[in-house]
Enzyme design. Structure first.
Site: not given
Ligand SMILES: NC(=O)c1ccc[n+]([C@@H]2O[C@H](COP(=O)([O-])OP(=O)(O)OC[C@H]3O[C@@H](n4cnc5c(N)ncnc54)[C@H](OP(=O)(O)O)[C@@H]3O)[C@@H](O)[C@H]2O)c1
Length: 367
Positions: A67, A222
């Protein structure tokens, strides 16, 4: 820094307005998956006259909440606007001030919340504070999608243990490995790429000592751009796994028997959890702030968790290959067909030559 400027046209225009903006808020929240624990992933969109004027998400624990980033982006544009937020705004002082205060001060006219906070001490308080300040509040827009996204956070709050996802890849004749050593990958490139995204978004990845010994998996993301490596957890009751195995890295956890000799692991800065049962292991992993756990096998470990009814979600790749003699994915006690465990909310997807089947066994932890 984390306020995002994704164009609002990413949202499917055909959806009713509230769902359309909440979809964007959920997309934003997803960027924090795997990075916010023990906090939830949360997204927020500030909308003024059908235009997104502020976007934000919670990037990690200790950083401001979604927020705050969205309101910063909106600035004065928040006055009279509608805020879409995927979880009930907090109403207490934690590491950051209450988001309810920030929303009230900003002058938003309406707040749309996807799901209430599952913490019984907090639930409903944020919504009540907003209503007390004269803000119009709607709750429950895309609630199912939001609770699915927050499932790790909810599991930790409600059950004190991680959400457990069992994953494996098998051939069409139901084998996860060939009968001899030297296993190649069962599934193809697209399936493996998808599994990388799970390692990126779940808190921890676990294997049994058998898999560590036979495959020496690195358990990394990876090749995944922007990916982060989850904590690794190795289940090894005798604590005899090689310390040279590629799975060990900072933050790794060894789950072992209460009387196992573990000095070498401790000397290597590996956290040691001593547990008699998978249930006890999960409770202790929860205390380490692991809110979601991807069980990557092998059959011994997966079967133990399934047998103890501790698997919440199953994700299985099926490769169109016939292997003949090999290792079955699970060794569960025999059941009659009408006693078979059935998955709910099943999805089926094609990934290159492989098929991905997912489904739920556990309930999404709610209030
Ligand atoms: N295709 C796939 O998706 C996939 C994925 C992973 C592995 N695999 C294959 O699976 C094979 C290895 O399977 P596996 O069944 O031998 O190994 P595993 O499930 O990785 O490990 C089993 C071992 O985990 C240890 N363990 C620790 N806590 C346990 C608990 N609570 N319950 C059960 N076991 C616990 C046990 O050893 P201790 O008693 O010594 O602790 C057990 O022997 C390899 O060939 C590998 O390639 C395939």
């Amino acid at each position: 820094m984390y306020t995002v400027n994704a164009p609002p046209e990413r949202v499917a225009a055909a959806l009713p307005t509230d769902e359309r903006w909440m979809t964007l808020a959920l997309d934003l929240a997803a960027r924090g998956l795997g990075r916010t624990t023990p906090n939830p992933p949360v997204g927020c969109v500030i909308v003024q006259e059908d235009e997104a004027v502020g976007l934000g998400f919670h990037p990690r624990a200790g950083e401001p909440h979604a927020e705050v980033f969205a309101l910063r982006g909106a600035g004065a544009g928040a006055h009279g606007a509608t805020a879409y937020v995927t979880l009930e705004p907090c109403h207490h002082h934690g590491r950051t001030p209450p988001c309810t205060d920030a929303l009230i001060t900003s002058g938003v006219r309406r707040v749309v919340v996807a799901a209430l906070d599952p913490n019984p001490r907090v639930a409903g308080c944020g919504v009540q504070a907003l209503r007390d300040a004269g803000i119009d509040v709607t709750v429950g827009v895309l609630e199912i999608q939001a609770t699915r996204q927050q499932v790790g956070f909810r599991s930790l709050i409600v059950r004190g243990r991680p959400w457990v996802v069992a994953k494996y890849a098998m051939t069409l004749d139901g084998k996860v490995a060939a009968h001899d050593e030297g296993n190649g990958a069962v599934s193809g490139e697209a399936a493996r790429a998808r599994a990388m995204t799970w390692r990126d978004t779940l808190d921890a990845v676990a294997v049994g000592s058998g898999t560590l010994h036979s495959d020496d998996p690195a358990l990394t993301t990876r090749g995944l751009s922007g990916g982060r490596d989850a904590r690794t957890v190795v289940f090894d009751r005798r604590a005899q796994s090689s310390l040279q195995a590629r799975a060990w890295r900072p933050g790794s956890v060894l789950v072992t028997a209460p009387d196992a000799a573990t000095l070498a692991f401790e000397a290597a800065s590996i956290t040691v959890v001593r547990a008699e049962t998978p249930q006890s292991a999960l409770t202790q992993l929860g205390r380490l702030d692991i809110s979601s756990l991807l069980l990557e096998g092998g059959p011994g470990l997966l079967s133990a968790f399934l047998d103890a009814s501790l698997v919440d979600e199953v994700r299985v790749f099926i490769a169109p290959k016939l292997l003949g003699r090999g290792l079955s994915p699970l060794t569960l006690p025999a059941r009659r067909m009408h006693e078979a465990q059935e998955l709910r909310d099943v999805t089926v997807e094609t990934l290159g030559p492989d098929v991905l089947v997912t489904g739920l066994l556990g309930d999404i932890p709610c209030l």
